[in-house]
Write a protein that holds these residues in place. Structure first.
Motif, mmCIF file in Angstrom:
data_model
loop_
_atom_site.group_PDB
_atom_site.id
_atom_site.type_symbol
_atom_site.label_atom_id
_atom_site.label_comp_id
_atom_site.label_asym_id
_atom_site.label_seq_id
_atom_site.Cartn_x
_atom_site.Cartn_y
_atom_site.Cartn_z
ATOM 1 N N LEU A 110 -1.983 11.699 -7.656
ATOM 2 C CA LEU A 110 -2.195 10.985 -6.143
ATOM 3 C C LEU A 110 -0.165 11.502 -6.424
ATOM 4 C CD1 LEU A 110 -2.800 7.797 -5.604
ATOM 5 C CD2 LEU A 110 -4.168 9.547 -4.932
ATOM 6 N N SER A 111 -0.274 12.591 -5.176
ATOM 7 C CA SER A 111 0.991 13.046 -5.079
ATOM 8 C C SER A 111 1.566 12.320 -4.090
ATOM 9 C CB SER A 111 1.043 14.516 -4.685
ATOM 10 O OG SER A 111 1.872 15.369 -3.989
ATOM 11 N N MET A 112 2.468 11.699 -3.959
ATOM 12 C CA MET A 112 3.435 10.898 -2.890
ATOM 13 C C MET A 112 4.072 11.981 -2.371
ATOM 14 S SD MET A 112 2.318 6.827 -3.807
ATOM 15 C CE MET A 112 0.898 6.358 -4.095
ATOM 16 N N SER A 113 4.469 10.842 -0.613
ATOM 17 C CA SER A 113 6.122 11.910 -0.040
ATOM 18 C C SER A 113 7.189 10.510 -0.670
ATOM 19 C CB SER A 113 6.030 11.432 1.570
ATOM 20 O OG SER A 113 5.767 9.733 2.029
ATOM 21 N N ASN A 114 8.184 10.919 -0.665
ATOM 22 C CA ASN A 114 9.749 10.671 -0.883
ATOM 23 C C ASN A 114 9.581 9.358 -0.393
ATOM 24 O OD1 ASN A 114 9.833 12.407 -3.052
ATOM 25 N ND2 ASN A 114 10.654 13.768 -2.059
ATOM 26 N N GLU A 115 9.728 9.382 0.900
ATOM 27 C CA GLU A 115 10.018 8.327 2.258
ATOM 28 C C GLU A 115 9.573 7.149 1.257
ATOM 29 O OE1 GLU A 115 6.909 9.115 5.681
ATOM 30 O OE2 GLU A 115 8.679 8.992 6.154
ATOM 31 N N GLN A 143 0.649 -1.570 0.040
ATOM 32 C CA GLN A 143 -0.031 0.168 0.351
ATOM 33 C C GLN A 143 1.309 1.352 0.030
ATOM 34 O OE1 GLN A 143 -2.854 1.656 3.436
ATOM 35 N NE2 GLN A 143 -3.127 -0.122 2.720
ATOM 36 N N ASN A 144 0.498 2.756 -0.667
ATOM 37 C CA ASN A 144 1.065 3.866 -0.463
ATOM 38 C C ASN A 144 -0.468 4.297 -0.391
ATOM 39 O OD1 ASN A 144 3.173 2.598 -3.150
ATOM 40 N ND2 ASN A 144 4.050 3.530 -1.145
ATOM 41 N N GLU A 145 -0.102 5.620 0.086
ATOM 42 C CA GLU A 145 -0.622 6.728 0.699
ATOM 43 C C GLU A 145 -0.672 8.136 -0.250
ATOM 44 O OE1 GLU A 145 -2.447 7.974 4.343
ATOM 45 O OE2 GLU A 145 -1.045 8.949 4.383
ATOM 46 N N GLY A 146 -1.492 8.733 -0.726
ATOM 47 C CA GLY A 146 -0.971 9.944 -2.164
ATOM 48 C C GLY A 146 -2.223 10.527 -1.588
ATOM 49 N N LEU A 147 -2.016 12.485 -1.941
ATOM 50 C CA LEU A 147 -2.812 13.669 -1.640
ATOM 51 C C LEU A 147 -3.462 13.548 -3.672
ATOM 52 C CD1 LEU A 147 -4.030 15.860 -0.164
ATOM 53 C CD2 LEU A 147 -2.488 17.054 -0.744
ATOM 54 N N VAL A 148 -4.679 12.999 -3.480
ATOM 55 C CA VAL A 148 -5.239 13.912 -4.619
ATOM 56 C C VAL A 148 -5.155 15.740 -5.167
ATOM 57 C CG1 VAL A 148 -7.507 14.154 -6.389
ATOM 58 C CG2 VAL A 148 -6.871 11.948 -4.958
ATOM 59 N N VAL A 149 -3.614 16.070 -6.150
ATOM 60 C CA VAL A 149 -4.134 17.425 -7.078
ATOM 61 C C VAL A 149 -4.266 17.086 -8.199
ATOM 62 C CG1 VAL A 149 -1.944 17.018 -5.043
ATOM 63 C CG2 VAL A 149 -1.585 16.180 -7.188
ATOM 64 N N HIS A 150 -4.417 18.470 -8.823
ATOM 65 C CA HIS A 150 -4.140 19.016 -9.821
ATOM 66 C C HIS A 150 -3.198 18.801 -11.682
ATOM 67 C CE1 HIS A 150 -8.192 20.691 -9.365
ATOM 68 N NE2 HIS A 150 -7.331 21.307 -8.235
ATOM 69 N N GLY A 151 -3.432 17.725 -11.716
ATOM 70 C CA GLY A 151 -2.679 17.497 -13.405
ATOM 71 C C GLY A 151 -2.931 17.840 -14.180
ATOM 72 N N TYR A 152 -2.021 17.500 -15.209
ATOM 73 C CA TYR A 152 -2.667 17.865 -16.895
ATOM 74 C C TYR A 152 -3.947 17.381 -17.406
ATOM 75 C CZ TYR A 152 2.292 18.568 -16.787
ATOM 76 O OH TYR A 152 3.907 18.849 -16.604
ATOM 77 N N GLN A 153 -5.047 16.885 -16.981
ATOM 78 C CA GLN A 153 -6.381 16.315 -17.406
ATOM 79 C C GLN A 153 -6.058 15.444 -18.775
ATOM 80 O OE1 GLN A 153 -9.282 20.119 -16.715
ATOM 81 N NE2 GLN A 153 -8.833 19.448 -14.235
ATOM 82 N N MET A 154 -4.987 14.992 -18.488
ATOM 83 C CA MET A 154 -4.905 14.139 -19.677
ATOM 84 C C MET A 154 -5.969 13.118 -20.029
ATOM 85 S SD MET A 154 -3.062 15.344 -22.264
ATOM 86 C CE MET A 154 -3.471 14.494 -23.606
ATOM 87 N N GLY A 155 -6.255 12.533 -18.457
ATOM 88 C CA GLY A 155 -7.155 11.127 -18.906
ATOM 89 C C GLY A 155 -8.056 11.471 -18.517
ATOM 90 N N ARG A 156 -9.170 12.469 -18.430
ATOM 91 C CA ARG A 156 -10.220 13.306 -19.036
ATOM 92 C C ARG A 156 -10.362 13.215 -20.429
ATOM 93 N NH1 ARG A 156 -13.811 14.234 -15.276
ATOM 94 N NH2 ARG A 156 -12.433 14.597 -13.138
ATOM 95 N N GLN A 157 -9.363 13.879 -20.899
ATOM 96 C CA GLN A 157 -9.377 14.545 -22.295
ATOM 97 C C GLN A 157 -9.786 12.906 -23.467
ATOM 98 O OE1 GLN A 157 -7.008 17.122 -23.393
ATOM 99 N NE2 GLN A 157 -5.889 17.381 -21.545
ATOM 100 N N LEU A 158 -8.839 11.995 -22.375
ATOM 101 C CA LEU A 158 -9.137 10.276 -23.436
ATOM 102 C C LEU A 158 -10.357 9.352 -23.066
ATOM 103 C CD1 LEU A 158 -5.058 9.434 -22.989
ATOM 104 C CD2 LEU A 158 -5.826 10.593 -24.511
#
Length: 314
Positions: free
Chosen positions: A215-220, A193-208
């Motif tokens: 998901l933005s995840m901590s470097n650790e 499992q990993n954990e991440g914060l949902v952030v804004h991206g390029y929205q390419m997936g929505r266009q497709l």
């Protein structure tokens, strides 16, 4: 479950039980071998009707004792919050997190026993055969028995093997790096499992036609290899089937694309921006591929979705 940070030297007001059983180790990943050790400590404590605690550390011991052998940006299979969650599920009463300050890190083995372990009121200590409390060439389990001299019981737990392979954090990392999710999850005893914060991206997936949660995840956090996965994503208290990509969006290159983690939740249509989500990695579908154009990528995404749905139907 209580969590206490231990700073050496100890405070005079440290609250400790009269006697307790202690499971000692760093426990990165909390895999089946670690679980076997901790469950042994839990059983011993329950039989004797005393509390059971876990001693772990605020960073990987190798970063202190073998800094030349590990990256300073060390990534964990189980960052502290995840580790505490798993320890609570195992029935642990207290977790002690020892801080590796300079004085503590350079304690001689004898001083570690006399000034640290003996202060914890131990009835018994349970540790793996390879546990060390200082430089591994010196501070091993044999020396521990000599220094303790029967003042508390010591239980040394052998390695746990699957076939000819030792279940270890090293092998689990290797499995995650090569996309062998079934083996990694088998050795862990749960889905990675990993954990991440949902952030804004390029929205390419929505266009497709395949909207994704970026998901933005901590470097650790240790991230599995680049590719497309069958996964589950936890929203609130509900797990949703998903297909998730770890990659650099190489079909739509914008210079040096950063690594992104994008989850397409099946049959899901809610706003997730700003939410923290957990993601479980279930199966590796394929590597990241640079497609000739968007239509070729869309065709592959439909195939990925079909394979993901088939996985859950099975």
């Amino acid at each position: 479950m209580q969590v206490q940070t231990l700073n050496y030297p100890f405070r005079n007001d440290l609250q400790l039980p009269a006697k307790q059983v202690l499971a000692a180790g760093f426990f990165d990943g909390l895999h089946l071998g670690h679980q076997n050790l901790i469950k042994t400590a839990v059983r011993l404590a329950r039989i004797q009707k005393i509390p059971v605690a876990v001693l772990t550390f605020d960073r990987h011991p190798a970063l202190v004792y073998q800094p030349e052998s590990v990256d300073s940006n060390y990534q964990y299979l189980t960052p502290l919050n995840r580790k505490l969650e798993l320890l609570e599920q195992l029935g642990v009463d207290t977790v002690y997190i020892a801080e590796f300050n300079p004085i503590f890190a350079h304690l001689e083995p004898k001083d570690f026993v006399e000034q640290f372990l003996m202060k914890l009121h131990l009835k018994a200590l349970v540790a793996g055969f390879d546990w060390t409390f200082g430089p591994k060439t010196l501070a091993n389990m044999d020396l521990l028995r000599q220094l303790v001299h029967r003042r508390f019981e010591i239980y040394e737990i052998p390695s746990l093997n699957f076939g000819q392979r030792k279940i270890s954090s090293t092998h689990i990392r290797a499995s995650l790096k090569t996309g062998q999710m079934a083996e990694a999850n088998l050795f862990l005893g749960y889905n990675y499992q990993n954990e991440g914060l949902v952030v804004h991206g390029y929205q390419m997936g929505r266009q497709l036609g395949f909207p994704t949660a970026n998901l933005s995840m901590s470097n650790e956090q240790f991230i599995p290899r680049i590719g497309v996965y069958v996964s589950r994503v936890k929203v609130g208290q509900t797990w949703w089937p998903a297909m998730t990509s770890i990659g650099r969006n190489i079909t739509f290159k914008r210079g040096d694309n950063p690594l992104t983690i994008e989850a397409n939740l099946l049959d899901f249509d809610q706003d997730l921006y700003g939410k923290t989500l957990q993601i479980e990695w279930l199966d590796y579908l394929r590597d990241e591929v640079k497609f000739a154009d968007a239509s070729a990528l869309i065709a592959q995404l439909h195939q990925d979705q079909e394979n993901t749905e088939l996985y859950f139907r099975k």
